[in-house]
Design a protein around this motif. Structure first.
Motif, PDB file in Angstrom:
ATOM      1  N   HIS A  96       0.823  -1.214   0.000  1.00  0.00           N
ATOM      2  CA  HIS A  96       0.000   0.000   0.000  1.00  0.00           C
ATOM      3  C   HIS A  96       0.856   1.264   0.000  1.00  0.00           C
ATOM      4  O   HIS A  96       0.343   2.356  -0.196  1.00  0.00           O
ATOM      5  N   SER A  97       2.119   1.112   0.246  1.00  0.00           N
ATOM      6  CA  SER A  97       3.020   2.259   0.347  1.00  0.00           C
ATOM      7  C   SER A  97       3.721   2.534  -0.971  1.00  0.00           C
ATOM      8  O   SER A  97       4.422   1.666  -1.501  1.00  0.00           O
ATOM      9  N   PRO A  98       3.602   3.754  -1.490  1.00  0.00           N
ATOM     10  CA  PRO A  98       4.338   4.072  -2.715  1.00  0.00           C
ATOM     11  C   PRO A  98       5.851   4.024  -2.512  1.00  0.00           C
ATOM     12  O   PRO A  98       6.596   3.707  -3.440  1.00  0.00           O
ATOM     13  N   PHE A  99       6.321   4.287  -1.300  1.00  0.00           N
ATOM     14  CA  PHE A  99       7.756   4.227  -1.039  1.00  0.00           C
ATOM     15  C   PHE A  99       8.247   2.777  -1.012  1.00  0.00           C
ATOM     16  O   PHE A  99       9.368   2.492  -1.431  1.00  0.00           O
ATOM     17  N   CYS A 100       7.407   1.874  -0.542  1.00  0.00           N
ATOM     18  CA  CYS A 100       7.764   0.453  -0.574  1.00  0.00           C
ATOM     19  C   CYS A 100       7.783  -0.057  -2.011  1.00  0.00           C
ATOM     20  O   CYS A 100       8.679  -0.826  -2.388  1.00  0.00           O
ATOM     21  N   ILE A 101       6.831   0.387  -2.804  1.00  0.00           N
ATOM     22  CA  ILE A 101       6.811  -0.003  -4.217  1.00  0.00           C
ATOM     23  C   ILE A 101       8.037   0.561  -4.932  1.00  0.00           C
ATOM     24  O   ILE A 101       8.660  -0.120  -5.747  1.00  0.00           O
ATOM     25  N   LYS A 102       8.414   1.791  -4.593  1.00  0.00           N
ATOM     26  CA  LYS A 102       9.634   2.374  -5.167  1.00  0.00           C
ATOM     27  C   LYS A 102      10.835   1.495  -4.827  1.00  0.00           C
ATOM     28  O   LYS A 102      11.658   1.185  -5.700  1.00  0.00           O
ATOM     29  N   ALA A 103      10.949   1.077  -3.565  1.00  0.00           N
ATOM     30  CA  ALA A 103      12.071   0.231  -3.153  1.00  0.00           C
ATOM     31  C   ALA A 103      12.041  -1.102  -3.896  1.00  0.00           C
ATOM     32  O   ALA A 103      13.088  -1.607  -4.316  1.00  0.00           O
ATOM     33  N   MET A 104      10.858  -1.658  -4.090  1.00  0.00           N
ATOM     34  CA  MET A 104      10.735  -2.907  -4.848  1.00  0.00           C
ATOM     35  C   MET A 104      11.222  -2.720  -6.279  1.00  0.00           C
ATOM     36  O   MET A 104      11.931  -3.574  -6.828  1.00  0.00           O
ATOM     37  N   CYS A 105      10.847  -1.606  -6.881  1.00  0.00           N
ATOM     38  CA  CYS A 105      11.283  -1.323  -8.263  1.00  0.00           C
ATOM     39  C   CYS A 105      12.797  -1.175  -8.331  1.00  0.00           C
ATOM     40  O   CYS A 105      13.441  -1.710  -9.249  1.00  0.00           O
ATOM     41  N   LEU A 106      13.380  -0.471  -7.374  1.00  0.00           N
ATOM     42  CA  LEU A 106      14.832  -0.298  -7.350  1.00  0.00           C
ATOM     43  C   LEU A 106      15.540  -1.643  -7.199  1.00  0.00           C
ATOM     44  O   LEU A 106      16.531  -1.905  -7.896  1.00  0.00           O
ATOM     45  N   LEU A 107      15.036  -2.481  -6.309  1.00  0.00           N
ATOM     46  CA  LEU A 107      15.640  -3.806  -6.126  1.00  0.00           C
ATOM     47  C   LEU A 107      15.519  -4.637  -7.396  1.00  0.00           C
ATOM     48  O   LEU A 107      16.475  -5.302  -7.812  1.00  0.00           O
ATOM     49  N   HIS A 108      14.358  -4.592  -8.019  1.00  0.00           N
ATOM     50  CA  HIS A 108      14.158  -5.329  -9.269  1.00  0.00           C
ATOM     51  C   HIS A 108      15.110  -4.811 -10.350  1.00  0.00           C
ATOM     52  O   HIS A 108      15.757  -5.609 -11.057  1.00  0.00           O
ATOM     53  N   MET A 109      15.197  -3.491 -10.479  1.00  0.00           N
ATOM     54  CA  MET A 109      16.069  -2.892 -11.491  1.00  0.00           C
ATOM     55  C   MET A 109      17.540  -3.215 -11.233  1.00  0.00           C
ATOM     56  O   MET A 109      18.327  -3.321 -12.178  1.00  0.00           O
ATOM     57  N   SER A 110      17.915  -3.365  -9.958  1.00  0.00           N
ATOM     58  CA  SER A 110      19.317  -3.642  -9.623  1.00  0.00           C
ATOM     59  C   SER A 110      19.744  -5.041 -10.055  1.00  0.00           C
ATOM     60  O   SER A 110      20.926  -5.278 -10.299  1.00  0.00           O
ATOM     61  N   GLY A 111      18.801  -5.972 -10.109  1.00  0.00           N
ATOM     62  CA  GLY A 111      19.141  -7.348 -10.435  1.00  0.00           C
ATOM     63  C   GLY A 111      19.658  -8.142  -9.245  1.00  0.00           C
ATOM     64  O   GLY A 111      19.984  -9.325  -9.380  1.00  0.00           O
ATOM     65  N   GLU A 112      19.732  -7.508  -8.080  1.00  0.00           N
ATOM     66  CA  GLU A 112      20.165  -8.215  -6.870  1.00  0.00           C
ATOM     67  C   GLU A 112      19.106  -9.233  -6.461  1.00  0.00           C
ATOM     68  O   GLU A 112      17.910  -9.019  -6.685  1.00  0.00           O
ATOM     69  N   ALA A 113      19.535 -10.307  -5.831  1.00  0.00           N
ATOM     70  CA  ALA A 113      18.600 -11.286  -5.280  1.00  0.00           C
ATOM     71  C   ALA A 113      17.995 -10.687  -4.011  1.00  0.00           C
ATOM     72  O   ALA A 113      18.726 -10.186  -3.157  1.00  0.00           O
ATOM     73  N   TRP A 114      16.671 -10.714  -3.912  1.00  0.00           N
ATOM     74  CA  TRP A 114      16.013 -10.140  -2.740  1.00  0.00           C
ATOM     75  C   TRP A 114      14.702 -10.860  -2.485  1.00  0.00           C
ATOM     76  O   TRP A 114      14.160 -11.524  -3.355  1.00  0.00           O
ATOM     77  N   ASP A 115      14.254 -10.717  -1.273  1.00  0.00           N
ATOM     78  CA  ASP A 115      12.992 -11.311  -0.869  1.00  0.00           C
ATOM     79  C   ASP A 115      12.215 -10.232  -0.133  1.00  0.00           C
ATOM     80  O   ASP A 115      12.761  -9.186   0.239  1.00  0.00           O
ATOM     81  N   VAL A 116      10.947 -10.486   0.090  1.00  0.00           N
ATOM     82  CA  VAL A 116      10.093  -9.519   0.775  1.00  0.00           C
ATOM     83  C   VAL A 116       9.574 -10.151   2.063  1.00  0.00           C
ATOM     84  O   VAL A 116       9.317 -11.355   2.121  1.00  0.00           O
ATOM     85  N   GLU A 117       9.487  -9.330   3.096  1.00  0.00           N
ATOM     86  CA  GLU A 117       8.882  -9.744   4.360  1.00  0.00           C
ATOM     87  C   GLU A 117       7.823  -8.703   4.705  1.00  0.00           C
ATOM     88  O   GLU A 117       8.134  -7.521   4.900  1.00  0.00           O
ATOM     89  N   TYR A 118       6.570  -9.126   4.734  1.00  0.00           N
ATOM     90  CA  TYR A 118       5.474  -8.215   5.030  1.00  0.00           C
ATOM     91  C   TYR A 118       5.309  -8.088   6.540  1.00  0.00           C
ATOM     92  O   TYR A 118       5.291  -9.102   7.253  1.00  0.00           O
ATOM     93  N   ILE A 119       5.213  -6.856   7.006  1.00  0.00           N
ATOM     94  CA  ILE A 119       5.086  -6.608   8.439  1.00  0.00           C
ATOM     95  C   ILE A 119       3.925  -5.645   8.687  1.00  0.00           C
ATOM     96  O   ILE A 119       3.492  -4.929   7.787  1.00  0.00           O
ATOM     97  N   GLN A 120       3.427  -5.659   9.888  1.00  0.00           N
ATOM     98  CA  GLN A 120       2.377  -4.734  10.319  1.00  0.00           C
ATOM     99  C   GLN A 120       2.867  -3.847  11.459  1.00  0.00           C
ATOM    100  O   GLN A 120       2.473  -2.697  11.562  1.00  0.00           O
ATOM    101  N   ASP A 121       3.722  -4.386  12.318  1.00  0.00           N
ATOM    102  CA  ASP A 121       4.189  -3.677  13.513  1.00  0.00           C
ATOM    103  C   ASP A 121       5.429  -2.859  13.160  1.00  0.00           C
ATOM    104  O   ASP A 121       6.476  -3.413  12.837  1.00  0.00           O
ATOM    105  N   LEU A 122       5.300  -1.551  13.251  1.00  0.00           N
ATOM    106  CA  LEU A 122       6.412  -0.662  12.902  1.00  0.00           C
ATOM    107  C   LEU A 122       7.259  -0.275  14.111  1.00  0.00           C
ATOM    108  O   LEU A 122       8.219   0.486  13.974  1.00  0.00           O
TER     109      LEU A 122
END
Length: 144
Positions: free
Chosen positions: A16-42
């Protein structure tokens, strides 16, 4: 392995966060291996928000810092831009992120026509018996 800590999404959106989506796009564009962990508690996040990139024992908060980290690994997201174009790009990104963000937050959290829809989506994972209280507390926090 890089792990992006982010809010979950719904209705086809990865977050739901545009900043999280931005980070996802950057990671995808980098080609680095990455995974996602969804959290609720900040409460354990360094800046009290996401995205946060976990790199081993290190955590890197904020999409801008995540981009800087990826650039430190040799990834370039501005290939072919002149110094003037880089400055213009920086100005445009900061203007959009810091100015339009407040309108998005207002519409999602405070607009009376939008809040009922967004709150149902955002707080669906919260147990039903405490959901109204959690929604009210979260909205009050944003409004403050």
């Amino acid at each position: 392995m890089l792990t992006l800590l982010t809010f979950p999404g719904a209705q086809g959106m990865p977050s739901h966060s545009p900043f999280c989506i931005k980070a996802m796009c950057l990671l995808h564009m980098s080609g680095e291996a990455w995974d996602v962990e969804y959290i609720q508690d900040l409460s354990t996040m360094p800046l009290g928000r996401v995205p946060v990139l976990r790199v081993g024992d290190r955590v890197i908060p904020d999409s801008h810092n995540i981009q800087s980290y990826l650039e430190s690994l040799g990834h370039c997201f501005d290939t072919g831009l002149s110094k003037i174009e880089l400055a213009q790009s920086h100005m445009l990104i900061r203007t959009v992120e810091e100015s339009l963000r407040l309108g998005l937050v207002h519409d999602r959290w405070l607009h009376p026509d939008v809040w009922p829809i967004m709150s149902d989506i955002l707080f669906a994972p919260v147990p039903a018996e405490i959901r109204p209280q959690i929604k009210a507390e979260a909205q009050s926090h944003v409004e403050a």
